[in-house]
Design a protein around this motif. Structure first.
Motif, PDB file in Angstrom:
ATOM      1  N   TRP A 225      45.191  36.929  33.635  1.00 26.04           N
ATOM      2  CA  TRP A 225      43.851  36.427  33.959  1.00 26.04           C
ATOM      3  C   TRP A 225      43.974  35.727  35.305  1.00 26.04           C
ATOM      4  N   MET A 226      43.311  36.284  36.306  1.00 31.32           N
ATOM      5  CA  MET A 226      43.605  35.917  37.684  1.00 31.32           C
ATOM      6  C   MET A 226      43.286  34.463  37.988  1.00 31.32           C
ATOM      7  N   GLY A 227      42.193  33.947  37.460  1.00 30.98           N
ATOM      8  CA  GLY A 227      41.861  32.551  37.740  1.00 30.98           C
ATOM      9  C   GLY A 227      42.879  31.609  37.139  1.00 30.98           C
ATOM     10  N   ASP A 228      43.333  31.933  35.925  1.00 28.30           N
ATOM     11  CA  ASP A 228      44.314  31.092  35.248  1.00 28.30           C
ATOM     12  C   ASP A 228      45.579  30.931  36.076  1.00 28.30           C
ATOM     13  N   MET A 229      45.848  31.930  36.925  1.00 27.53           N
ATOM     14  CA  MET A 229      47.123  31.983  37.619  1.00 27.53           C
ATOM     15  C   MET A 229      47.270  30.957  38.723  1.00 27.53           C
ATOM     16  N   THR A 270      38.237  36.941  41.318  1.00 25.09           N
ATOM     17  CA  THR A 270      38.560  37.597  42.585  1.00 25.09           C
ATOM     18  C   THR A 270      38.796  36.550  43.670  1.00 25.09           C
ATOM     19  N   LEU A 271      38.000  35.477  43.674  1.00 32.60           N
ATOM     20  CA  LEU A 271      38.217  34.393  44.634  1.00 32.60           C
ATOM     21  C   LEU A 271      39.599  33.773  44.442  1.00 32.60           C
ATOM     22  N   TRP A 272      39.984  33.582  43.200  1.00 38.78           N
ATOM     23  CA  TRP A 272      41.298  32.989  42.936  1.00 38.78           C
ATOM     24  C   TRP A 272      42.421  33.926  43.376  1.00 38.78           C
TER      25      TRP A 272
END
Length: 575
Positions: A225-229, A270-272
């Motif tokens: 999960w990209m934001g979590d990263m 996507t922003l993260w």
């Protein structure tokens, strides 16, 4: 048929797929540390000799007297015979069961994993208990005089029920821990044992979530999960340094998401991704790697610029973190700040890539976004983002929002940004207290890894995760949670909660890289109410080590060592 097999191999190679992919993780065996519970002896079932499960075993059956049934004896004469064991800490992997005894043939056992004792005792469907993403509750056959392995999940506790009639000598229950080997180069210790335990638990939470890729959680969702990263990226750099698992995760998300779509279906994620690329380049200085994403980054910004409205508002819907979802105005304000920081990061990436057109697009977009500064809408998450983006004064956000009501409103994900905003406001001591009270609150409830979500109010009249349910008390695991993490579906090992691992090094030890590739590192310690603190931070050139000690006159004496190629800029201590 032979030709067909060869053709499949050629196709796999041409598509860039390896036909044999070694697992990067290492297996280790972990013995239980205690027997938590056994079912009552009755006319229909019994359990005896359970404590033998705690003795070291070797994976052979039989162990002890040949065929004598020297293990934990479970007998089902009409009702399951059951035992719950505790492996002492959160693990990723499964268990190995060894069955022996003269009559232990054709037996079936039910295995339930739990991140809490209560979860291990729960039925499927009970308060969110489920097999989503990983099977944590299932019935299997056991071989006679042999072993069987089950599980691919996150857990600390395991319950084994003999569900078929007969007698089973359970010779051993060993956890199989799967971990990617990563040397812990960063460190933090201080005069406060509680802070030390928080730091170690945050670092371990992150490590547990570094499996094939960087996952959000090891029980649920077991996905990139990209934001979590983003907090995980910060902690990874501070604790483990450069690790292949991070670029592999970024590459995976690019490969599976067209530039005009949203990663994990969420615009903020996507922003993260852009922000993670920025932070990874700034840490490593790896321009060759950044260039592999150049075209994609350019295409992403061509899409993102469409979502800056005529009024300079970010027009994308979004997700910040779970506790903010109740406040759509706050989410919109947070997206404005996050979008601004992303465009500013993009400008720096474009400069590194010598892409003048992209750099101008990002700078122009950032200038437009900066013209609208929304209020924080009472949200600590949004107040932190506004402060970090420069859309609000950090001291004002700290005094008006972040400092209110203690640690109420702090969250496991955005707690990291709240800590960063407090530090930017010059209030590192409040950050230290927040780490103690909020992340320490999970430790008080038996946590050995940090959770997907946590509210300190949950601790009121609640029993710990390592305790059996207590009549008249709340179950901190099964009785709380909302959205997708209700009850036992709630993950108790979530990488986005690892922020203190990075923050304590950056703001208590005061180790902060100032340029690309960490060639210049500032050391500005803050001891506050601590008497000493020491630790290390890995750079691409080697490890920076520091020790800070408060003297009798209140001054701080610092010892600093740095590898060749790293310039140290020492600044006067805060506090």
């Amino acid at each position: 048929m032979k030709f067909f097999s060869v053709l499949l191999g050629v196709l796999a190679v041409s598509m860039g797929l390896a036909t044999d992919q070694p697992d990067p993780r290492v297996r280790s065996y972990v013995m239980p540390t205690r027997v938590v519970w056994v079912s009552e002896t009755s006319a229909t079932s019994s359990v005896s000799n359970a404590e033998i499960l705690l003795k070291p075993k070797h994976g052979q059956v039989p162990e002890g007297l040949f065929l004598a049934g020297s293990g934990c004896r479970l007998e089902n004469k009409g009702a399951p015979a059951s035992v719950v064991v505790d492996f002492g800490r959160e693990l990723h992997g499964g268990v190995q069961l060894a069955a022996g005894g003269p009559s232990a043939k054709n037996v079936k056992v039910r295995v339930r994993f739990g991140e809490s004792v209560a979860e291990a005792m729960a039925e499927l469907g009970e308060r969110g208990a489920c097999n989503d993403h990983a099977i944590r509750d299932g019935v299997i056959d056991l071989p006679w005089l042999g072993t069987r392995e089950i599980g691919n999940s996150g857990f600390r506790f395991a319950r084994i029920d003999l569900v078929s009639k007969g007698v089973l000598s359970l010779e051993a229950v060993r956890a199989i821990a799967l971990m990617r080997p990563m040397e812990q180069l960063g460190s933090f210790t201080s005069s406060d044992a509680r802070l030390n335990q928080v730091w170690a638990t945050a670092a371990r939470t992150l490590h547990l979530c570094c499996q094939e890729y960087i996952w959000d959680g090891i029980k649920r969702d077991r996905l990139v999960w990209m934001g979590d990263m983003h907090p995980e990226v910060s902690s990874l750099m501070a604790v483990f340094g450069r690790q292949d698992v991070l670029p592999a995760s970024l590459d995976y998300m690019q490969a599976t998401t067209p530039a005009e779509k949203w990663m994990n279906t969420m615009p903020s994620y996507t922003l993260w991704w852009i922000r993670c690329q920025h932070d990874w380049y700034r840490y490593t200085g790896d321009l060759a790697y950044l260039k592999t994403h150049h075209d994609y980054i350019k295409a992403v910004f061509a899409n993102l610029v469409k979502y800056i409205g005529a009024d300079n508002h970010c027009t994308m819907g979004g997700f910040l973190d779970w506790p903010t979802q109740h406040n759509p105005k706050a989410v919109a304000a947070g997206m404005q700040a996050l979008m601004l920081m992303t465009f500013e990061d993009g400008a720096r990436l474009a400069s590194a890539l010598s892409d003048a057109g992209l750099e101008k697009q990002c700078k122009d977009g950032a200038a437009r976004l900066r013209q609208y500064a929304p209020p924080p809408e009472g949200s600590k998450q949004v107040a932190a983002l506004l402060a970090l983006a420069g859309l609000a004064d950090p001291k004002a956000m700290n005094e008006q929002v972040l400092s209110k009501d203690g640690v109420q409103g702090v969250s496991t994900f955005y707690g990291y940004y709240m800590l960063e905003a407090m530090a930017q406001a010059g209030d590192v001591q409040r950050g230290i207290d927040t780490v103690r009270d909020y992340w320490g609150g999970m430790l008080d409830m038996g946590a050995t890894s940090f959770w997907e979500d946590f509210n300190v109010s949950w601790t009121n009249n609640a029993f710990r995760v390592d305790e059996l349910p207590v009549a008249g008390k709340k179950d901190i695991h099964g009785d709380y949670g909302e959205f997708c993490y209700k009850g036992f579906r709630h993950s108790l090992c979530h990488g986005w909660s690892s922020g203190p691992a990075a923050w304590l090094i950056a703001h208590v030890l005061g180790i902060q890289p100032l340029d690309v590739g960490c060639k210049t590192v500032r050391v500005k310690p803050f001891l506050g109410d601590l008497t000493w603190a020491e630790g290390s931070f890995p750079t691409p050139q080697g490890v920076v080590k520091v020790r800070h000690e408060k003297q009798a006159d209140g001054r701080v004496k610092s010892e600093i060592s740095a590898p060749d190629g790293v310039k140290i800029v020492k600044e006067s201590p805060g506090g």
